[in-house]
Scaffold this motif. Sequence first.
Motif, mmCIF file in Angstrom:
data_model
loop_
_atom_site.group_PDB
_atom_site.id
_atom_site.type_symbol
_atom_site.label_atom_id
_atom_site.label_comp_id
_atom_site.label_asym_id
_atom_site.label_seq_id
_atom_site.Cartn_x
_atom_site.Cartn_y
_atom_site.Cartn_z
ATOM 1 N N TYR A 183 -48.746 61.063 -4.616
ATOM 2 C CA TYR A 183 -48.671 62.269 -3.858
ATOM 3 C C TYR A 183 -47.079 62.685 -3.849
ATOM 4 C CZ TYR A 183 -47.863 65.148 0.251
ATOM 5 O OH TYR A 183 -47.514 66.366 1.113
ATOM 6 N N ARG A 184 -46.263 61.834 -3.673
ATOM 7 C CA ARG A 184 -44.776 62.250 -3.639
ATOM 8 C C ARG A 184 -44.317 62.574 -5.191
ATOM 9 N NH1 ARG A 184 -40.432 57.922 -1.397
ATOM 10 N NH2 ARG A 184 -40.856 56.814 -3.388
ATOM 11 N N ASP A 185 -44.845 62.191 -5.970
ATOM 12 C CA ASP A 185 -44.596 62.489 -7.475
ATOM 13 C C ASP A 185 -45.129 63.970 -7.803
ATOM 14 O OD1 ASP A 185 -42.987 60.103 -7.538
ATOM 15 O OD2 ASP A 185 -44.509 58.990 -8.629
ATOM 16 N N GLY A 186 -45.879 64.418 -6.889
ATOM 17 C CA GLY A 186 -46.598 65.610 -7.340
ATOM 18 C C GLY A 186 -47.935 65.567 -8.267
ATOM 19 N N ALA A 187 -48.376 64.372 -8.405
ATOM 20 C CA ALA A 187 -49.612 64.064 -9.179
ATOM 21 C C ALA A 187 -50.856 64.229 -8.359
ATOM 22 C CB ALA A 187 -49.388 62.764 -10.082
ATOM 23 N N TYR A 188 -50.933 65.203 -7.729
ATOM 24 C CA TYR A 188 -52.028 65.570 -6.569
ATOM 25 C C TYR A 188 -53.291 65.008 -7.077
ATOM 26 C CZ TYR A 188 -48.130 68.158 -4.864
ATOM 27 O OH TYR A 188 -47.034 68.591 -4.497
ATOM 28 N N ASP A 189 -53.859 65.072 -8.188
ATOM 29 C CA ASP A 189 -55.208 64.795 -8.564
ATOM 30 C C ASP A 189 -55.349 63.358 -8.631
ATOM 31 O OD1 ASP A 189 -56.147 67.440 -8.857
ATOM 32 O OD2 ASP A 189 -55.988 67.608 -10.864
ATOM 33 N N GLU A 190 -54.331 62.551 -9.087
ATOM 34 C CA GLU A 190 -54.307 61.183 -9.245
ATOM 35 C C GLU A 190 -54.331 60.617 -7.653
ATOM 36 O OE1 GLU A 190 -51.772 59.015 -12.199
ATOM 37 O OE2 GLU A 190 -51.212 61.215 -12.803
ATOM 38 N N ALA A 191 -53.571 61.083 -7.028
ATOM 39 C CA ALA A 191 -53.384 60.897 -5.552
ATOM 40 C C ALA A 191 -54.609 60.956 -5.026
ATOM 41 C CB ALA A 191 -52.314 61.785 -4.719
ATOM 42 N N ILE A 192 -55.430 62.198 -4.892
ATOM 43 C CA ILE A 192 -56.489 62.589 -4.419
ATOM 44 C C ILE A 192 -57.584 61.278 -4.776
ATOM 45 C CG2 ILE A 192 -58.617 63.853 -4.094
ATOM 46 C CD1 ILE A 192 -56.769 66.178 -4.581
ATOM 47 N N ALA A 193 -57.612 60.890 -6.108
ATOM 48 C CA ALA A 193 -58.585 59.898 -6.842
ATOM 49 C C ALA A 193 -58.373 58.743 -5.927
ATOM 50 C CB ALA A 193 -58.346 59.872 -8.166
ATOM 51 N N LEU A 194 -57.024 58.041 -5.778
ATOM 52 C CA LEU A 194 -56.941 56.968 -4.935
ATOM 53 C C LEU A 194 -57.111 57.048 -3.708
ATOM 54 C CD1 LEU A 194 -53.287 56.328 -6.744
ATOM 55 C CD2 LEU A 194 -55.474 54.721 -6.738
ATOM 56 N N PHE A 195 -56.685 58.074 -2.865
ATOM 57 C CA PHE A 195 -57.120 58.452 -1.224
ATOM 58 C C PHE A 195 -58.583 58.144 -1.493
ATOM 59 C CE2 PHE A 195 -53.292 60.991 -1.046
ATOM 60 C CZ PHE A 195 -52.269 59.861 -0.637
ATOM 61 N N ARG A 196 -59.388 58.762 -2.169
ATOM 62 C CA ARG A 196 -61.008 58.806 -2.154
ATOM 63 C C ARG A 196 -61.761 57.469 -2.044
ATOM 64 N NH1 ARG A 196 -62.833 64.387 -5.245
ATOM 65 N NH2 ARG A 196 -62.402 65.720 -3.634
ATOM 66 N N GLN A 197 -60.893 56.376 -2.604
ATOM 67 C CA GLN A 197 -61.304 55.099 -2.606
ATOM 68 C C GLN A 197 -61.274 54.231 -1.616
ATOM 69 O OE1 GLN A 197 -60.597 53.167 -6.780
ATOM 70 N NE2 GLN A 197 -59.569 54.935 -7.323
#
Length: 540
Positions: A183-197
């Motif tokens: 999220y901090r790096d601006g890679a929002y889709d990757e962040a969302i994929a991790l948060f959803r797990q």
Amino acid sequence: MVRRRISKWLAGAGTTAMILCMAGSAWAQQPAQPNMDFTQPSADAPPAEGPPSEALANALRLYQQERYQEASVQFQRVVEGETQDAPANQQKAQFHLGKSLYHLGFYQSALAVFDEIVERGPSHLYFNATLQWLAQLASQLPEPADIVRRVGRYPTTALQQFNNNESRGLYNQLLYLMGRSKYRDGAYDEAIALFRQVQRQSPYYVQAKFFEGISHVNARRSQPGVDAFNEVLHAIDEGVEGIEDEDRMSDLAWLELARLYYSTRHFESAIDSWNHVDVDSEYWLDSLFEESWAYFLQQDYPRALGNIHTLFSPYFSNGWYPEAMVLKSVILFSNCRYDEAEEVVAQFNERFGDLRPEIERYLQQYQDDPSFFQFLKNVREGHANLPNRLRPVVETAFGDRTLLRNLEYVAQLESEERRHNGMPAAFRNSSVGARIIQDISVAKSFAIENAGTLARGRYTRAVEELGDLQNQATAILIEILNARRGQLSQEMQQQQVSVDVARANRVTADEEHNLWPFNGEFWRDELGFYRQQVVSRCGR
């Protein structure tokens, strides 16, 4: 041109700023599990080169006996090369030194040791094993210690070593921390994929869903953001564990929902969301102010003006909402009540006109970050002896939660300094004792500098926003002059409302409310319920 706008921090950039203020909250303060150790050296790492030295073997025995003081002294000797151990054994000593320091409560020094391992990367025998201890340090150190950055140095595949029944809790925590890094790096889709797990039974579930929502907002996807924030509220209602301050978390979710609805012009839904913020909440005044803009855009002027009336009640004398006065003058201008609009601008200039240079003069005495940090600390502790006129703007600027996390970090480091001073002299005077105090001193210096820089930035932003509002107030006076000359632009004419619309906004009572004229006296149970009738003079 008078601008219809919501304040800067309420717009898209402000959402991020708000999230940075809550990011280092008590969520991170989960109970540590110091005896949990699921990991081993990297499977593909070479075997240790030769037997351990007597010092290393003794240190490992002491560690197993939980005699961490003595063990850490010996591990430090091995790390420094004093024992002539092979590189592989030195790496083993380094890893165990970090664990010993963690058990002793010297979390900053433990982080410094583990950071050295992370910097080496997969070539270090204990690179993968260190990941678990970074997660445990995240439960002990405030966010400015920047453990998220260290976790982000690992590939996401490294988390799979914890994806089993025995270490499921740790796995969920690392998913959250890795998501924060993306999220901090601006890679929002990757962040969302991790948060959803992150699983629903995890203490990190609610904050993961919250940051999922913010990630969607930053990626400009409103409906998934709404869904994520609603899930935060549902989870809280259903009693999901691990939330230290449920009311605050709920308020933040409602605020983000309101801002999302506002940005997509769903004003009724936005107003309903703001109204869920409780009167006892630290965010209630913010919700009233933000809600005023939605009422204004709906041409519900009585409610917009009623909220502004509440903001400037004596109960909130230290509140800082100068923009509310600008909004009030715009509402009056929109109803062609030029004399009243001009009077409000005059009140604004009287109250805030010379405040900006006064703030700048006062704060010039704090020239460097350490002195600014001390000023910030004095403000937070109530020892700053601020002039009454400056107190609201300074305290508001310095009330940012990201800034407060830095104060917490410095306090944590000072606590570890005191712990070091209380250790036996033999330990304090040893090589590892010297290392501990150096690690704390370096971290404390950076923390003070960062806090001073952040505080200076918050103050500068507040001063700049005040200057922007002064420009808007001047623009209103120009438009009033143009209106009196009959030279209003077509756009401004369209902004002004007709008499028929204004009549629809007359204040009336219903079966649940009584209508009481305001007599100059504020009552706490009336706050938030004021309505100010305004009748348009346009078209007369």
